[in-house]
Scaffold this motif. Structure first.
Motif, mmCIF file in Angstrom:
data_model
loop_
_atom_site.group_PDB
_atom_site.id
_atom_site.type_symbol
_atom_site.label_atom_id
_atom_site.label_comp_id
_atom_site.label_asym_id
_atom_site.label_seq_id
_atom_site.Cartn_x
_atom_site.Cartn_y
_atom_site.Cartn_z
ATOM 1 N N ASP A 471 -15.429 -3.215 -34.701
ATOM 2 C CA ASP A 471 -15.814 -2.875 -35.760
ATOM 3 C C ASP A 471 -15.138 -0.747 -36.579
ATOM 4 O O ASP A 471 -14.704 -0.452 -37.635
ATOM 5 N N PHE A 472 -14.767 -0.243 -35.539
ATOM 6 C CA PHE A 472 -13.616 0.762 -35.305
ATOM 7 C C PHE A 472 -12.067 0.636 -36.221
ATOM 8 O O PHE A 472 -11.799 1.330 -37.130
ATOM 9 N N TYR A 473 -11.436 -0.682 -35.125
ATOM 10 C CA TYR A 473 -10.116 -1.126 -35.472
ATOM 11 C C TYR A 473 -10.109 -1.396 -36.925
ATOM 12 O O TYR A 473 -9.579 -1.653 -37.009
ATOM 13 N N ALA A 474 -10.745 -3.060 -36.632
ATOM 14 C CA ALA A 474 -10.875 -3.675 -38.009
ATOM 15 C C ALA A 474 -11.484 -4.343 -38.439
ATOM 16 O O ALA A 474 -11.601 -4.176 -39.583
ATOM 17 N N LYS A 475 -12.485 -3.100 -38.884
ATOM 18 C CA LYS A 475 -13.718 -3.150 -40.060
ATOM 19 C C LYS A 475 -14.191 -1.864 -40.876
ATOM 20 O O LYS A 475 -14.719 -1.783 -41.358
ATOM 21 N N SER A 476 -12.724 -0.786 -40.388
ATOM 22 C CA SER A 476 -12.933 0.668 -40.977
ATOM 23 C C SER A 476 -13.987 1.310 -41.433
ATOM 24 O O SER A 476 -14.594 2.112 -41.996
ATOM 25 N N LEU A 477 -14.904 0.684 -39.712
ATOM 26 C CA LEU A 477 -16.007 2.067 -39.473
ATOM 27 C C LEU A 477 -16.019 3.096 -40.235
ATOM 28 O O LEU A 477 -14.731 3.934 -39.682
ATOM 29 N N PRO A 478 -16.627 3.645 -41.442
ATOM 30 C CA PRO A 478 -16.286 5.319 -42.026
ATOM 31 C C PRO A 478 -16.935 6.144 -40.637
ATOM 32 O O PRO A 478 -17.641 6.101 -40.079
ATOM 33 N N ALA A 479 -15.837 7.443 -41.008
ATOM 34 C CA ALA A 479 -15.838 8.770 -40.145
ATOM 35 C C ALA A 479 -16.586 8.692 -40.151
ATOM 36 O O ALA A 479 -17.699 10.037 -39.175
ATOM 37 N N ASP A 480 -17.602 8.538 -40.843
ATOM 38 C CA ASP A 480 -18.774 10.007 -40.726
ATOM 39 C C ASP A 480 -19.885 8.925 -40.245
ATOM 40 O O ASP A 480 -21.406 9.285 -40.562
ATOM 41 N N GLN A 481 -19.863 7.673 -39.680
ATOM 42 C CA GLN A 481 -20.696 7.122 -39.377
ATOM 43 C C GLN A 481 -21.356 6.072 -37.725
ATOM 44 O O GLN A 481 -21.395 5.191 -37.139
ATOM 45 N N LEU A 482 -19.740 6.982 -36.971
ATOM 46 C CA LEU A 482 -19.300 6.260 -35.771
ATOM 47 C C LEU A 482 -20.477 6.367 -35.000
ATOM 48 O O LEU A 482 -20.402 6.032 -34.296
ATOM 49 N N ASN A 483 -20.785 8.269 -35.161
ATOM 50 C CA ASN A 483 -22.317 7.796 -33.831
ATOM 51 C C ASN A 483 -23.215 7.204 -34.361
ATOM 52 O O ASN A 483 -24.254 6.379 -33.236
ATOM 53 N N LYS A 484 -23.858 7.088 -35.764
ATOM 54 C CA LYS A 484 -24.897 6.556 -35.945
ATOM 55 C C LYS A 484 -24.628 4.899 -35.419
ATOM 56 O O LYS A 484 -25.410 3.857 -34.602
ATOM 57 N N ARG A 485 -23.652 4.753 -35.786
ATOM 58 C CA ARG A 485 -23.105 2.754 -35.000
ATOM 59 C C ARG A 485 -23.064 2.708 -33.753
ATOM 60 O O ARG A 485 -23.572 1.685 -33.198
ATOM 61 N N TRP A 486 -22.750 4.058 -32.863
ATOM 62 C CA TRP A 486 -23.257 3.862 -32.012
ATOM 63 C C TRP A 486 -23.809 3.234 -31.099
ATOM 64 O O TRP A 486 -24.427 2.367 -30.192
ATOM 65 N N TRP A 487 -25.238 4.152 -31.682
ATOM 66 C CA TRP A 487 -26.511 4.506 -31.396
ATOM 67 C C TRP A 487 -27.488 2.830 -31.670
ATOM 68 O O TRP A 487 -27.792 2.437 -31.233
ATOM 69 N N GLU A 488 -26.663 2.494 -32.981
ATOM 70 C CA GLU A 488 -27.237 1.377 -33.216
ATOM 71 C C GLU A 488 -27.408 0.512 -32.945
ATOM 72 O O GLU A 488 -28.133 -0.877 -31.933
ATOM 73 N N LEU A 489 -26.023 0.362 -32.189
ATOM 74 C CA LEU A 489 -25.497 -0.959 -31.022
ATOM 75 C C LEU A 489 -25.829 -0.409 -30.025
ATOM 76 O O LEU A 489 -26.427 -1.676 -29.194
ATOM 77 N N ALA A 490 -26.645 0.322 -29.450
ATOM 78 C CA ALA A 490 -26.905 0.771 -28.055
ATOM 79 C C ALA A 490 -28.757 0.095 -28.122
ATOM 80 O O ALA A 490 -28.852 -0.006 -27.006
#
Ligand code: X8Z
Ligand code: ZN
Length: 614
Positions: A471-490
């Motif tokens: 998501d980070f490299y290919a889906k332009s994961l927004p800079a204000d959702q980096l940690n949110k996405r991490w914990w969603e996935l965890a």
């Protein structure tokens, strides 16, 4: 700082993923090799080009690796001497590999593919793969990336971790997470381990942009796609494969997750069993390995290793390999490596994550570790020596410099992890007198402990890490959702939640070294586990004729030959054909699932009446 310097198809060449370019391309180092005269046959032309290219490449690679090595074993706050030297060396290598002339020549030669040998085609493809990471059509971008990569590593490993104001090493933190029963103390250690994250955020966002931009200029969609292409796969194919592996291990993981919630609540004296595992309850900073949760009676490896000392751990790992018929490590391995933790009063830091280095793509092999005499480092030491023996084995006259890499990156990770698994099995430990061979040990508990290491790793590697980086490299994961996405996935994959809300002021993924310095490749490890169980299954059943759960590889020259045959051709082998030929199977989690199958009944029994939440 791991596989940048080691594995991968064309990994020899992958080192370039952490370098940048010379300002102009008129230095000797960055001068591309000359055009071959056209009265030669395509094979002769390719041979001439590859010889010249390889000679310069090996020279520049060695200079770059030497500089990187110095930068990683001694990080002095405020001293940029090493960083500057590393940047320069990496720029020179990038300028060479990414030069328009070299790329153009390799392309032109590949245009006559049919008339070249397979080995030539593979080398030319490796040249292009390296070039794509350092295109000199956009020298400023490559240069900026190299600078940003050096800085990111220095920040990560120069960080001073503190618990209650006191400086601690990551080994200290890991020891607390493995053994502390007081939940508050665990929480403090876990939080301390995440403090390095925020300072890495700007650097990582910058690196995303630069990494994507470099490979895009040569036609890759994004950096994740570029890395997956090393396996001959598209980004989507790689993600599908990760999904499939996750699904195959999911039923077992679900049982382990349920078991762990109840077991840890009991161990910590918490009455209310949580639906999701609090991250600080687990014996690892990222919840990727839970094996320290279980102690198998009569198999206390930590206790057995402690009196032996750290040096013994490394020497014993070497003895395991030599017992299979591999040569001794060169003397320079011991004199030049950095194997043990720095003294507590050292005025500098070192990279504390284990790695193995092929310094010159020839005989100079080294490892960077911080070995303590405990089970985790015992396993890691076997893992690193797997890389080292892989280097030594494909450094032979049949494998050209440009193909001195694994059959694929996952193979490089698999060999040492396989030996690590074998080195933990009871008959082997008994041979070393690390356990009493007459002591009765509980086989189910042993298998449970293994599952808490190998199975729990899958949702982390194939799920959280791979999807986040995707998501980070290919889906332009927004800079204000980096940690949110991490914990969603965890939560989704691991069933793990943070101890308390972790907002965007944190950057927890960046506490994992690979996110910074081994980008978009963590699926290598998921694949390596799948492959290692396939290899182990074959070795146990067809070579040793032993139960895969209780093997003793020690002294088996046949096992040594089997592994040597896999490693010998390096990246000149086709990884799919190799697996088929050696194990009779395609890549498949079958062996891994089968290995742990006997645990299912036990866990289902244990979990009877318990609430399942994932
Ligand atoms: O990073 C490593 C190796 C690098 S050579 C020590 N490993 C992964 C990790 O620590 O996250 C080995 C298994 C998983
Ligand atoms: Zn490794």
């Amino acid at each position: 700082m791991k596989k940048l310097l080691l594995s991968g198809l064309s990994a020899a060449i992958l080192l370039t993923s952490c370098q940048k370019t010379a300002t102009t391309s008129t230095t000797a180092a960055s001068t591309p090799v000359a055009d071959a005269p056209s009265n030669k046959t395509p094979q002769e032309q390719a041979a001439a080009f590859l010889t010249q290219y390889s000679t310069t490449y090996q020279k520049l690679y060695t200079l770059s690796t030497e500089a990187e090595w110095a930068s990683n074993i001694k990080i002095v706050e405020g001293d940029s001497t090493n960083a500057v030297a590393t940047r320069k060396a990496n720029e020179a290598l990038a300028a060479f590999t990414g030069s328009a002339e070299n790329i153009q020549q390799a392309r032109a030669l590949l245009g006559q593919k049919d008339q070249l040998t397979d080995l030539q085609v593979k080398q030319l493809e490796a040249v292009l793969y390296a070039g794509a990471n350092n295109p000199q059509t956009i020298p400023d971008v490559v240069k900026a990336r190299i600078k940003a990569e050096t800085e990111q590593t220095e920040k990560l490993y120069g960080f001073d971790y503190r618990i209650y104001q006191k400086s601690v090493s990551t080994n200290d933190i890991d020891n607390i997470l493995r053994s502390e029963r007081n939940v508050k103390k665990r929480l403090d250690a876990w939080q301390a381990s995440k403090e390095v994250g925020p300072g890495l955020k700007d650097g990582l966002l910058n690196l995303r942009q630069l990494r994507n931009q470099t490979v895009q200029s040569l036609g890759y969609d994004d950096y994740f796609t570029y890395q997956a292409s090393d396996y001959g796969m598209t980004r989507a194919e790689m993600m599908d494969l990760m999904q499939q592996i996750n699904e195959e291990l999911r039923p077992l993981y679900r049982e382990l997750h349920t078991y762990a919630r109840y077991e840890l609540a009991r161990q910590y004296g918490v009455k209310q069993v949580p639906d999701y595992l609090p991250a600080h309850w687990l014996p690892n900073r990222w919840g990727q390995d839970w094996s320290a949760m279980v102690e198998v009676k009569g198999m206390d490896l930590d206790a057995a290793l402690k009196p032996k000392g750290a040096e013994w751990v490394v020497q014993q790992s070497e003895r395991f390999y030599t017992s299979l018929g591999f040569p001794s490590l060169p003397q320079t391995f011991y004199t030049k490596s950095s194997l043990y933790p720095l003294p507590a009063d050292a005025t500098y830091k070192k990279n504390n994550h284990a790695s193995a280095w092929h310094m010159d793509l020839d005989k100079d092999v080294r490892s960077l570790m911080s070995v303590e005499p405990n089970a985790e480092w015992y396993e890691t030491s076997h893992h690193e020596l797997g890389h080292i023996y892989y280097y030594m084995t494909y450094t032979n006259p049949d494998v050209p410099v440009l193909l001195r890499a694994g059959a694929n990156r996952a193979y490089h990770e698999a060999i040492g992890s396989l030996m690590g698994l074998a080195a933990m099995q009871k008959p082997f430990l008994a041979e070393l007198s690390l356990v009493d061979k007459n002591a009765k040990t509980d086989e189910v508990q042993t298998l449970l402990k293994e599952a808490l290491s190998y199975v729990t790793f899958i949702p982390f590697s194939a799920g959280v890490m791979s999807e986040w980086e995707h998501d980070f490299y290919a889906k332009s994961l927004p800079a204000d959702q980096l940690n949110k996405r991490w914990w969603e996935l965890a939560k989704k994959y691991q069933g793990i939640v943070p101890p308390a809300e972790r907002g965007e002021q944190y950057l927890d993924p960046a506490t994992k070294t690979h996110i910074n310095d081994d980008a978009a490749q963590y699926y290598d490890y998921a694949l390596s586990y799948v492959i290692l169980f396939q290899l182990h299954d074959h070795i146990a059943k067809n070579i040793l004729h032993q139960d895969p759960h209780a093997t003793n590889y020690y002294g088996s020259k046949e096992v040594g030959n089997f592994l040597r045959d896999i490693m010998y051709p390096g990246a000149s082998a086709d990884w799919r054909e190799m697996l088929k030929e050696k194990t009779g199977e395609e890549l498949s989690a079958r062996a891994m699932v089968a290995y742990f199958q006997p645990l299912m009944d036990y866990l289902k029994q244990q979990n009877k009446g318990r609430k399942y939440t994932i």
